[in-house]
Design an enzyme around this catalytic site. Structure first.
Site, mmCIF file in Angstrom:
data_model
loop_
_atom_site.group_PDB
_atom_site.id
_atom_site.type_symbol
_atom_site.label_atom_id
_atom_site.label_comp_id
_atom_site.label_asym_id
_atom_site.label_seq_id
_atom_site.Cartn_x
_atom_site.Cartn_y
_atom_site.Cartn_z
ATOM 1 N N ASP A 61 0.773 -1.110 0.168
ATOM 2 C CA ASP A 61 0.064 -0.089 -0.001
ATOM 3 C C ASP A 61 0.786 1.227 0.046
ATOM 4 O OD1 ASP A 61 -2.070 1.927 0.536
ATOM 5 O OD2 ASP A 61 -3.296 0.295 1.309
ATOM 6 N N SER A 102 -7.148 3.884 -1.454
ATOM 7 C CA SER A 102 -7.124 2.650 -1.438
ATOM 8 C C SER A 102 -8.161 1.817 -1.688
ATOM 9 C CB SER A 102 -6.263 2.091 -0.051
ATOM 10 O OG SER A 102 -5.152 2.611 -0.024
ATOM 11 N N GLU A 269 -1.117 -8.057 2.018
ATOM 12 C CA GLU A 269 -0.781 -6.824 1.858
ATOM 13 C C GLU A 269 0.196 -6.128 2.973
ATOM 14 O OE1 GLU A 269 -3.119 -2.466 1.650
ATOM 15 O OE2 GLU A 269 -3.807 -3.751 3.107
ATOM 16 N N ASP A 274 1.900 2.470 3.668
ATOM 17 C CA ASP A 274 1.103 3.722 3.564
ATOM 18 C C ASP A 274 1.031 4.715 4.638
ATOM 19 O OD1 ASP A 274 -0.722 5.335 1.433
ATOM 20 O OD2 ASP A 274 -2.345 4.529 3.207
ATOM 21 N N HIS A 278 2.214 8.572 4.837
ATOM 22 C CA HIS A 278 1.281 9.750 5.084
ATOM 23 C C HIS A 278 1.740 10.535 5.936
ATOM 24 C CE1 HIS A 278 -2.357 8.962 2.684
ATOM 25 N NE2 HIS A 278 -2.462 7.746 3.166
ATOM 26 N N ASP A 316 -1.504 -0.140 -4.718
ATOM 27 C CA ASP A 316 -2.694 0.496 -5.225
ATOM 28 C C ASP A 316 -2.624 2.026 -5.770
ATOM 29 O OD1 ASP A 316 -2.084 1.308 -2.711
ATOM 30 O OD2 ASP A 316 -3.875 0.672 -1.854
ATOM 31 N N HIS A 317 -1.308 2.640 -5.216
ATOM 32 C CA HIS A 317 -1.039 3.924 -5.471
ATOM 33 C C HIS A 317 0.180 4.220 -4.934
ATOM 34 C CE1 HIS A 317 -2.079 4.838 -1.243
ATOM 35 N NE2 HIS A 317 -3.387 4.216 -1.592
#
Length: 378
Positions: A61, A102, A269, A274, A278, A316-317
């Site tokens: 992620d 996500s 995952e 992620d 952030h 996912d990004h």
């Protein structure tokens, strides 16, 4: 006068921010070295013509090429990623936003269809979409999910649940009772119990539905399918604290699911990469990614011995607008700059290994990659 004062204060704050972020006109960098490096696996890819019985779908992620590049330097020029011979590019935009989340990004991978921002397991018109795990169950395969996040987070919900809004988390957690996935391992016990406003205890409902509920690693290692392991109140402990817990969760899943002669599909995952991107915390983000890479090494060794397993990996990004601007490869040192605390729209890599992997090249939309992976479920 009041407006002039506000403008003056705002200008002063902006100037202070620029001073704190720049040194000699350049962005101030975060430097990091991991406490230890590790050796990577050396695996022989099975013939492309072998039957694909199992699919292992790994998602990092927020993990773009920039994050992988940083991890490669930290481990002094080697990652288990290096074993992938087939690599493509995945575009991640969703139906109503250039920059995805996500929910939409994971749903496109899970169900092979783009959807709206914050949707999980639903189309843009809010009708339910069914993931590759449902496809696998329909043909008699076993299914599994292992994550480092809590089960109310978007990506596991993309594969197991349905809702037009990823933050309808009480409803999403309730969906696990009927999701039909055989092996579930991650965090989030409180989301099933004390975090609920409706008084329901979803762990009891899952037990009533036939699931073995494991609340410790020891219980998970001995529980038979179907099982849900809720190994922490929220996300799993950070990588620096959890040791090999995630690797053990994945290994147990592979052992249990592979007992089905028809095969299995498992989603794994590295969820919390992620979270720390952030927060612009390079140390925690990189340790999550390195743990994910060590887990990949375990998966590849297992798949090599099996000979009939397709392993795919993507993100996912990407998150954080991270740039690698300084460092030393021999020392395993990186100097990085974050330009954002949010997701970005840069395309991410897509990796494949095992029989059928040669098809996973080129530039495609994320839902096209999802459809391609699902085409091997037979």
């Amino acid at each position: 006068m009041k407006n002039s004062f506000i403008i003056a204060v705002s200008a002063a704050l902006l100037a202070a921010l620029l001073v704190s972020c720049k040194q000699n006109g350049e962005p101030q960098l975060q430097y990091y070295q991991t406490p230890f490096t590790y050796n990577i696996v050396n695996v022989q890819e099975p013939p492309q013509t072998n039957e694909v019985r199992n699919i292992i779908f790994m998602i990092g992620d927020g993990m773009g090429l920039e994050q992988v590049s940083c991890a490669w330097v930290l481990n002094k020029g080697k990652l288990n990623f290096d074993n992938f011979a087939s690599v493509g590019i995945s575009r991640t935009w969703c139906t109503n936003a250039l920059i995805t989340d996500s929910g939409a990004g994971g749903t496109a991978l899970a169900a092979g269809q783009k959807t709206g921002y914050s949707h999980v397991g639903t189309a843009a018109d809010t009708t339910d979409l069914y993931s590759i795990l449902v496809d696998a169950s329909r043909v008699g395969k076993s299914t599994g999910v292992a994550v480092t996040c809590h089960f109310a987070d978007a990506t596991p919900c993309d594969f197991c649940c349905h809702n037009e809004y990823r933050y309808n988390q009480e409803d999403l957690i309730a969906d696990y009772v009927t999701c039909g996935v055989d092996y579930l391992a991650g965090g989030g016990l409180d989301w099933f119990t004390v975090n609920r406003t409706d008084g329901r205890d979803i762990t009891k409902e899952m037990a009533a539905a036939g699931y073995n509920v494991a609340l410790t690693e020891e219980e998970l290692m001995s529980a038979e399918l179907p099982v849900i392991g809720l190994l922490s109140p929220d996300n799993l402990p950070v990588a620096q604290e959890r040791g090999d817990l995630f690797r053990h969760m994945v290994a147990r899943g592979l052992d249990q699911l592979s007992r089905n002669e028809k095969g299995f599909v498992m989603m794994i995952e590295g969820s919390c990469i992620d979270d720390w991107l952030h927060g612009n915390d390079i140390e925690k983000a990189m340790e999550e990614l390195l743990d994910f890479d060590r887990t990949l090494g375990d998966v590849l060794k297992w798949a090599e011995a099996d000979g009939h397993t397709l392993v795919v990996m993507t993100a996912d990004h990407a998150t954080g607008c991270l740039t690698l601007q300084d460092g030393n490869l021999e020392e395993g040192l990186i100097g990085v700059h974050f330009a954002s605390e949010a997701h970005n729209g840069i395309a991410v890599p897509f990796y494949a290994w095992g029989p059928g992997s040669a098809q996973f090249t080129g530039i495609r939309e994320n839902e096209e990659w999802g459809k391609l992976v699902a085409s091997f479920v037979k």
